[in-house]
Design an enzyme around this catalytic site. Sequence first.
Site, PDB file in Angstrom:
ATOM      1  N   CYS A   1      17.920  47.401   7.150  1.00 29.38           N
ATOM      2  CA  CYS A   1      18.035  48.743   7.731  1.00 29.38           C
ATOM      3  C   CYS A   1      19.465  49.256   7.790  1.00 29.38           C
ATOM      4  CB  CYS A   1      17.412  48.772   9.123  1.00 29.38           C
ATOM      5  SG  CYS A   1      18.411  47.932  10.358  1.00 29.38           S
TER       6      CYS A   1
ATOM      7  N   CYS B   1      14.499  48.968  12.525  1.00 30.39           N
ATOM      8  CA  CYS B   1      14.537  48.064  11.377  1.00 30.39           C
ATOM      9  C   CYS B   1      13.103  47.704  10.985  1.00 30.39           C
ATOM     10  CB  CYS B   1      15.310  46.813  11.751  1.00 30.39           C
ATOM     11  SG  CYS B   1      15.368  45.606  10.435  1.00 30.39           S
TER      12      CYS B   1
ATOM     13  N   CYS C   1      20.322  41.373  13.468  1.00 32.62           N
ATOM     14  CA  CYS C   1      20.330  42.817  13.292  1.00 32.62           C
ATOM     15  C   CYS C   1      20.088  43.458  14.649  1.00 32.62           C
ATOM     16  CB  CYS C   1      19.215  43.209  12.325  1.00 32.62           C
ATOM     17  SG  CYS C   1      18.836  44.958  12.359  1.00 32.62           S
TER      18      CYS C   1
ATOM     19  N   CYS D   1      22.726  44.622   8.503  1.00 31.09           N
ATOM     20  CA  CYS D   1      21.375  44.188   8.167  1.00 31.09           C
ATOM     21  C   CYS D   1      21.012  44.680   6.766  1.00 31.09           C
ATOM     22  CB  CYS D   1      20.403  44.759   9.194  1.00 31.09           C
ATOM     23  SG  CYS D   1      18.678  44.497   8.755  1.00 31.09           S
TER      24      CYS D   1
ATOM     25  N   LYS E   1      10.757   2.859   2.695  1.00 32.49           N
ATOM     26  CA  LYS E   1      10.776   4.303   2.420  1.00 32.49           C
ATOM     27  C   LYS E   1      11.327   4.605   1.022  1.00 32.49           C
ATOM     28  CE  LYS E   1       9.636   6.710   5.750  1.00 32.49           C
ATOM     29  NZ  LYS E   1       9.836   7.260   6.912  1.00 32.49           N
TER      30      LYS E   1
ATOM     31  N   GLU F   1       0.847  -1.199   0.000  1.00 30.10           N
ATOM     32  CA  GLU F   1       0.000   0.000   0.000  1.00 30.10           C
ATOM     33  C   GLU F   1       0.882   1.250   0.000  1.00 30.10           C
ATOM     34  OE1 GLU F   1      -1.921  -0.514   3.777  1.00 30.10           O
ATOM     35  OE2 GLU F   1      -3.067  -2.258   3.139  1.00 30.10           O
TER      36      GLU F   1
ATOM     37  N   ASP G   1       1.663  10.399   3.779  1.00 33.10           N
ATOM     38  CA  ASP G   1       2.151  11.069   4.959  1.00 33.10           C
ATOM     39  C   ASP G   1       1.024  11.934   5.514  1.00 33.10           C
ATOM     40  OD1 ASP G   1       4.132  11.354   6.694  1.00 33.10           O
ATOM     41  OD2 ASP G   1       5.211  12.905   5.587  1.00 33.10           O
TER      42      ASP G   1
ATOM     43  N   LYS H   1       2.267   4.633   1.024  1.00 30.25           N
ATOM     44  CA  LYS H   1       2.156   5.183   2.375  1.00 30.25           C
ATOM     45  C   LYS H   1       2.004   6.706   2.312  1.00 30.25           C
ATOM     46  CE  LYS H   1       4.583   5.088   6.830  1.00 30.25           C
ATOM     47  NZ  LYS H   1       4.937   6.479   7.067  1.00 30.25           N
TER      48      LYS H   1
ATOM     49  N   TYR I   1      -7.064   1.498   6.075  1.00 31.41           N
ATOM     50  CA  TYR I   1      -6.067   0.448   5.790  1.00 31.41           C
ATOM     51  C   TYR I   1      -5.861  -0.553   6.922  1.00 31.41           C
ATOM     52  CZ  TYR I   1      -3.130   3.932   8.184  1.00 31.41           C
ATOM     53  OH  TYR I   1      -2.644   4.846   9.071  1.00 31.41           O
TER      54      TYR I   1
HETATM   55  S1  IVH Z   1      -0.473   0.332   9.043  1.00 34.36           S
HETATM   56  C1  IVH Z   1      -0.631  -1.966  12.285  1.00 34.36           C
HETATM   57  N1  IVH Z   1      -0.783   1.220   6.610  1.00 34.36           N
HETATM   58  O1  IVH Z   1       2.353   5.256   8.826  1.00 34.36           O
HETATM   59  C2  IVH Z   1       0.254  -0.991  11.645  1.00 34.36           C
HETATM   60  N2  IVH Z   1       0.083   2.706   8.229  1.00 34.36           N
HETATM   61  O2  IVH Z   1       4.888   4.927  10.126  1.00 34.36           O
HETATM   62  C3  IVH Z   1      -0.301   0.353  11.688  1.00 34.36           C
HETATM   63  N3  IVH Z   1       0.506   4.955   7.376  1.00 34.36           N
HETATM   64  O3  IVH Z   1       1.042   5.232  12.058  1.00 34.36           O
HETATM   65  C4  IVH Z   1      -0.075   1.156  10.509  1.00 34.36           C
HETATM   66  N4  IVH Z   1      -0.176   4.584   5.320  1.00 34.36           N
HETATM   67  O4  IVH Z   1      -0.020   6.797  10.290  1.00 34.36           O
HETATM   68  C5  IVH Z   1      -0.387   1.512   7.854  1.00 34.36           C
HETATM   69  N5  IVH Z   1      -1.147   1.880   4.426  1.00 34.36           N
HETATM   70  C6  IVH Z   1      -0.765   2.157   5.653  1.00 34.36           C
HETATM   71  C7  IVH Z   1      -0.301   3.437   6.007  1.00 34.36           C
HETATM   72  C8  IVH Z   1       0.125   3.659   7.311  1.00 34.36           C
HETATM   73  C9  IVH Z   1       0.304   5.476   6.155  1.00 34.36           C
HETATM   74  C10 IVH Z   1       1.064   5.682   8.526  1.00 34.36           C
HETATM   75  C11 IVH Z   1       0.280   5.497   9.808  1.00 34.36           C
HETATM   76  C12 IVH Z   1       1.238   4.845  10.742  1.00 34.36           C
HETATM   77  C13 IVH Z   1       2.547   5.313  10.206  1.00 34.36           C
HETATM   78  C14 IVH Z   1       3.698   4.443  10.636  1.00 34.36           C
END
Ligand code: IVH
Length: 698
Positions: free
Chosen positions: A424, A445, A439, A421, A327, A128, A132, A130, A239
């Site tokens: 000013c 200023c 400054c 600066c 990552k 999946e 942010d 991920k 998820y």
């Molecule tokens: S599973 C049981 N799935 O990433 C494990 N987390 O770095 C719980 N996150 O706290 C997380 N996409 O905020 C899971 N497809 C995904 C995710 C995901 C984003 C975030 C989530 C988690 C953090 C961990």
Amino acid sequence: MSETAAIAVEDLTPEQAAAELARLAAEIAGHDIAYHRNDAPVISDADYDALRRRNARIEARFPDAVRADSPSHAVGAAPATGFAKVAHVRPMLSLDNLFDDGDVDDFLERIRRFLSLEVDTVIDIVAEPKIDGVSASLRYEDGRLVQGATRGDGRIGEDITRNLRTIAAIPHELPAGAPRRIEIRGEVFMSRDAFLALNAAQEAADRAPFANPRNAAAGSLRQLDHRITAGRNLGFHAYAWGEVDALPADTQWGVLEAFTAWGFAVQPATRRSRGREEMIAFHREIEAARASLAYDIDGIVYKVDRLDWQARLGQASRAPRWAAAHKFAPEQAQTVVEEIDIQVGRTGALTPVARLQPVTVGGVVIANATLHNEDYIREKDIRVGDTVVVQRAGDVIPQVLSVVAGARPADSVGFVYPDHCPVCGSAAVRPEGEAIRRCVGGLTCSAQAVERLRHFVSRDAFDIEGLGDKQIRAFYADGLVTAPADIFTLAARDAAADGALAKREGWGETSAANLFQAIEARREIGLDRLIYSLGIRHIGQGNARLLARHHGDLASFLAACEAAAPREGAAYEALLAIDGIGAIVADALLDFLAELANRAALDELADQLEVQAVAAPAATADSPVAGKTLVFTGKLEATSRNEAKARAEAMGAKVSSAVSNKTDLVVAGPGAGSKLKKAEELGIEVIDEAAWLELAAD
Ligand code: IVH
């Protein structure tokens, strides 16, 4: 930086390892609070990950040194106040990170070993993308959404039900056939477009913009007024799950399908992969496509598909063994530095910014990047005309990472950091041991003027009623008040302008008259307040009082500072000899007064005022505690600690918070502990509150 921070993990002695683990625990905890609670991270995700990795590697080498408060055991930060707390029946976990293909092999190998699988058994993995964002847990009972919570520290989160209900992608009801009780977990996020629109609106309303979509989502969710959340255009992808009666499937994939059928959105690009090669190919494919997505993603989450295997694998302290986050490398690009500009912040800090030939980094066009401070530029030898590597690690403000060797033009010259600066023209000084140059033209200023004026009229300074942030901003914008003295000429100028103030929006005859009266009432001001109001670095109320008491009146104070200006000789020594004033404070004061524009602004101001001399402690030389050092400890019943302190100071005593052999008298109330004990050990006179009141009544 601590001494141990620079030592390679392999070279650490056990003692150094323990010190380093303590340092890392504190540092990581600080970053956790900045990120999770304040939504304002101070380092990049990559740097944060590096700290955690170093911590994990040291713990692996020195298992005996693992701390009870080890960051490896903790998830996020405990919630801030403002919302009711929610205990998660099943904890909300974090994920371990995988940084390269080798880490993916290790992840699969660990699973294989844990489950005693044959080498050729295929482990199906749901992959999946991920996002942010911020994770949230939604509790449904009898098909209705009854509670929504943040993750918090994983065990206890915050009840943000009302805010979550405003998100269109979160169903308020589940269809028949869904479990009677289920917690659905997922990510609340903000798309890039929504983020850019929000920041534009923030700036238009003179509010600080958010650093990245994650912080914007977190800040939007944590609004006490849910109508604000409703206007923020948040998304939600499901998820995972928490407490549940019965799951609708026996695979991760199957549960995600059920989520979709119940009306949730799941990550659209999710894929079921069979083994390492497919996982890594998927990771590469999505990494290449990430810039074209509507939101930021920072990796791929791999999850074992079979739920019976997930159950057997279970979890380590903060993350499940059946899932991990692979990552992406931070998004980078090369471009040319066209200019290095120095910006001056509201407090006078000079910050260098690289103006870049615009370049696309991860779907976002970058034209500026921070260069942090002058040491950063010098260490990396960054110059105008250089080709540089820029990196965007989730944040809006990218960084210049390095200079590309060999691409420097022949006529290139090193960057000379200004010592004045750019706004000013005042001197910009960098105190020893500090990274930032500032400054010193505080009062004049224009980059700092509004901030300084706000401080000037604030409660502990001139305390002018009716002249708050809003009025100062408006008056400054219209050129009515650009320096402190202008405040005291406002009434006369207004009279000359036929009472224009009363006709401004939001003003009337009465409010204008009240303001002029409030200003008039402050023409008489104590020297201590005047010094404090100047907003000189390191000179708060306490130091302002010390300076005012020592010098008595404004003329003597200014004459003494002038004589001390060379920073040597008897006058400078005399300044340093004031009890409580050290070189840092003295230098900040002299830097400020050395700037002619500041002196002129102060003289103009003083012309408008009647500055009251502040009585020196000597005036109370006949009090029984004059010149003595007092400590108050324990509970005072008849007076507050602050009142007792003020009374003691007025009687010429110095009040200290710690007992030492310089202490002359300790006033101890009920509950006094270690300070009382120490006083007794040192043979210092101790009296109770009643005796103190008798003394103070003299
Ligand atoms: S599973 C049981 N799935 O990433 C494990 N987390 O770095 C719980 N996150 O706290 C997380 N996409 O905020 C899971 N497809 C995904 C995710 C995901 C984003 C975030 C989530 C988690 C953090 C961990």
